[in-house]
Design a protein around this motif. Structure first.
Motif, PDB file in Angstrom:
ATOM      1  N   LEU A 297       0.698  -1.173  -0.128  1.00 47.98           N
ATOM      2  CA  LEU A 297      -0.040  -0.150   0.001  1.00 47.98           C
ATOM      3  C   LEU A 297       0.842   1.230  -0.210  1.00 47.98           C
ATOM      4  CD1 LEU A 297      -2.771   1.298   0.452  1.00 47.98           C
ATOM      5  CD2 LEU A 297      -2.611   1.238   2.749  1.00 47.98           C
ATOM      6  N   SER A 298       1.984   1.275   0.659  1.00 49.13           N
ATOM      7  CA  SER A 298       2.884   2.380   0.752  1.00 49.13           C
ATOM      8  C   SER A 298       3.619   2.610  -0.767  1.00 49.13           C
ATOM      9  CB  SER A 298       3.955   2.282   1.845  1.00 49.13           C
ATOM     10  OG  SER A 298       4.686   3.233   1.731  1.00 49.13           O
ATOM     11  N   THR A 299       3.790   1.430  -1.244  1.00 49.82           N
ATOM     12  CA  THR A 299       4.480   1.531  -2.653  1.00 49.82           C
ATOM     13  C   THR A 299       3.233   2.381  -3.638  1.00 49.82           C
ATOM     14  OG1 THR A 299       5.789   0.003  -2.192  1.00 49.82           O
ATOM     15  CG2 THR A 299       5.386   0.230  -4.452  1.00 49.82           C
ATOM     16  N   VAL A 300       2.155   1.889  -3.758  1.00 54.92           N
ATOM     17  CA  VAL A 300       1.144   2.502  -4.286  1.00 54.92           C
ATOM     18  C   VAL A 300       0.914   3.921  -4.271  1.00 54.92           C
ATOM     19  CG1 VAL A 300      -1.193   2.357  -4.960  1.00 54.92           C
ATOM     20  CG2 VAL A 300      -0.158   0.140  -4.607  1.00 54.92           C
ATOM     21  N   ILE A 301       0.956   4.338  -2.772  1.00 54.09           N
ATOM     22  CA  ILE A 301       0.771   5.643  -2.444  1.00 54.09           C
ATOM     23  C   ILE A 301       1.863   6.412  -2.959  1.00 54.09           C
ATOM     24  CG2 ILE A 301       0.374   7.341  -0.817  1.00 54.09           C
ATOM     25  CD1 ILE A 301      -1.168   5.162   0.807  1.00 54.09           C
ATOM     26  N   MET A 302       2.958   6.183  -2.582  1.00 51.05           N
ATOM     27  CA  MET A 302       4.307   6.980  -3.082  1.00 51.05           C
ATOM     28  C   MET A 302       4.476   6.864  -4.497  1.00 51.05           C
ATOM     29  SD  MET A 302       7.324   6.300  -0.246  1.00 51.05           S
ATOM     30  CE  MET A 302       7.345   4.667  -0.338  1.00 51.05           C
ATOM     31  N   SER A 303       4.064   5.826  -5.263  1.00 54.18           N
ATOM     32  CA  SER A 303       4.393   5.702  -6.751  1.00 54.18           C
ATOM     33  C   SER A 303       3.377   6.458  -7.509  1.00 54.18           C
ATOM     34  CB  SER A 303       4.040   4.461  -7.202  1.00 54.18           C
ATOM     35  OG  SER A 303       4.190   4.342  -8.583  1.00 54.18           O
ATOM     36  N   ASP A 304       1.929   6.643  -6.748  1.00 51.33           N
ATOM     37  CA  ASP A 304       1.242   7.489  -7.608  1.00 51.33           C
ATOM     38  C   ASP A 304       1.283   8.980  -7.429  1.00 51.33           C
ATOM     39  OD1 ASP A 304      -0.275   5.376  -8.598  1.00 51.33           O
ATOM     40  OD2 ASP A 304      -1.858   5.172  -7.164  1.00 51.33           O
TER      41      ASP A 304
END
Length: 434
Positions: A297-304
């Motif tokens: 989830l953290s990867t998704v947020i930072m990537s977006d």
């Protein structure tokens, strides 16, 4: 732990005055003091593990999206830094030097294939970031745990259960929803993503065959494996990337800031290893399982927000939520089941074992370590090798240091020489105004 407590609680053999016994803390006395401090430690370690692990994936993708398309060389820099960190870690941690032990045969037939697989997985994963966002990769990676379990069932390492089949079906539905919710998806990027995840599944399963029998600690494994990964990536970089690197240097696209970014990326990789080591030490298996969806989830947020600015579709969010939830519940269920089976097995075990158990391929060492921290016999630790082999055929800490220096030095010289051989120095001097 029992040996240390006995030394404190019991009087010495030459003393007639008993030592005062330590007060055993009650649950009430632990509630506000030590228990709270342990909980805070686990919380901070979990947050650090989530932020650093997802941050490294996003940092890698950001580098590639900014025009640095040399995946092999980036991994090589990371592994050089991690190798140096492993040397310091083994030197500073008590008892770690004694645990570094491996035969030359196992180094070549077990550790080298494992390191090659890890390097290939990292390269394909980073290559996928050129075509798909880290957010999409992280969402698809949430299906990984059940894939590992299914392969373990096929290999006979885990018994077949209907709960596994049910969980695999739900996670597969979540993965399909994630793919269907992707607005613009590169077929080549999807193929790279699936390939990287399949290699990751194989890696996690091969750990039981190639790494666990070596009986190496985490710092010792990093000390021996990272230089091999560095050498593999240097061969790939010299073969596939050296000409493109030379052209980029001639065009002036390698200013000082690029070297600074590479060093920062390698430093973050070192921090990830340090945080992971601390996190595994203080956290239980259940906590590790719980943090996995939050890393995705953290990867998704930072990537977006930092790499590919976009908004996820409701279909992708629903599929990601389904896959994460099922994987989390399934992992915790498996951990608790194994704990129960372990307790039941210990209760049914005889008080005095008739003989030392053996498994095909390697000797199982003594389960409990002694007070000095040494491990039992086996392929990687103890005083004797397989079938009573002489310890003279085993590598120790000095040999590990020599192997690390050799692999890293050869890697740097190989890549730098292939790049320098293709440079036009007149263009380089003109591009950088030297």
């Amino acid at each position: 732990l029992i040996t240390q407590r006995s030394a404190i609680d019991e009087p010495s053999s030459g003393s007639t005055t008993p030592r005062p016994r330590r007060r055993v803390p009650t649950p009430g006395s632990m509630a506000g003091g030590e228990a709270m401090s342990v909980g805070v430690q686990i919380l901070f370690a979990s947050l650090a593990n989530i932020c650093t692990s997802s941050g490294l994936a996003v940092f890698n993708a950001w580098c590639f999206r900014q025009g640095y398309h040399f995946q092999f060389s980036l991994i090589m820099v990371q592994q050089v830094v991690c190798s140096c960190f492993a040397v310091a870690q083994v030197a500073l941690l008590p008892g770690e030097r004694a645990l570094v032990k491996i035969s030359s045969k196992n180094y070549l037939t077990m550790l080298l294939p494992f390191s090659m697989l890890v390097a290939a997985k990292l390269y394909i994963q980073n290559k996928a970031f050129d075509h798909v966002s880290p957010a999409f990769y992280a969402m698809i990676a949430s299906t990984l745990p059940v894939g590992v379990t299914l392969l373990s069932i096929v290999r006979g390492m885990e018994p077949f259960r209907m709960s596994t089949l049910f969980a695999a079906a739900l996670v597969s539905i979540g993965g399909c929803m994630i793919k269907a919710g992707e607005v613009s998806l590169s077929p080549f990027g999807l193929a790279l993503t699936v390939t990287a995840l399949m290699l990751d599944v194989v890696r996690l399963v091969l750990v039981q065959y190639l790494v666990q029998p070596l009986q190496l600690s985490a710092p010792g494994l990093m000390l021996l494996s990272s230089p091999l990964q560095c050498l593999v990536c240097a061969l790939g970089a010299a073969t596939l990337e050296s000409s493109a690197v030379a052209i980029s240097i001639e065009d002036g696209r390698f200013p000082l800031v690029v070297w600074v970014v590479l060093l920062l990326n390698g430093g973050l990789a070192m921090v990830v290893n340090l945080v992971t080591f601390v996190f595994v030490k203080v956290a239980s298996a259940v906590v590790v399982a719980i943090t996995t969806p939050f890393k995705d989830l953290s990867t998704v947020i930072m990537s977006d927000n930092l790499v590919v600015r976009r908004q996820e579709t409701p279909m992708s969010i629903a599929g990601f939520s389904l896959a994460c939830t099922v994987s989390l519940v399934y992992n915790i269920h498996n951990i608790m089941r194994r704990d129960r089976e372990k307790v039941e097995k210990q209760e049914m075990a005889p008080l005095i074992p008739s003989r030392q158990e053996k498994t095909p391929g390697f000797t199982v060492g003594v389960a409990n370590a002694d007070a000095s921290g040494r491990r039992g016999q086996g392929l990687g630790g103890g005083d004797a090798g397989v079938d009573g082999e002489d310890t003279a055929g085993y590598w120790r800490i000095k040999d590990a240091h020599n192997a690390m220096l050799s692999c890293c030095t050869v890697s740097v010289l190989l890549l730098s020489s292939t790049v320098l051989a293709q440079l036009d120095f007149a263009k380089v001097m003109d591009a950088y105004r030297l």
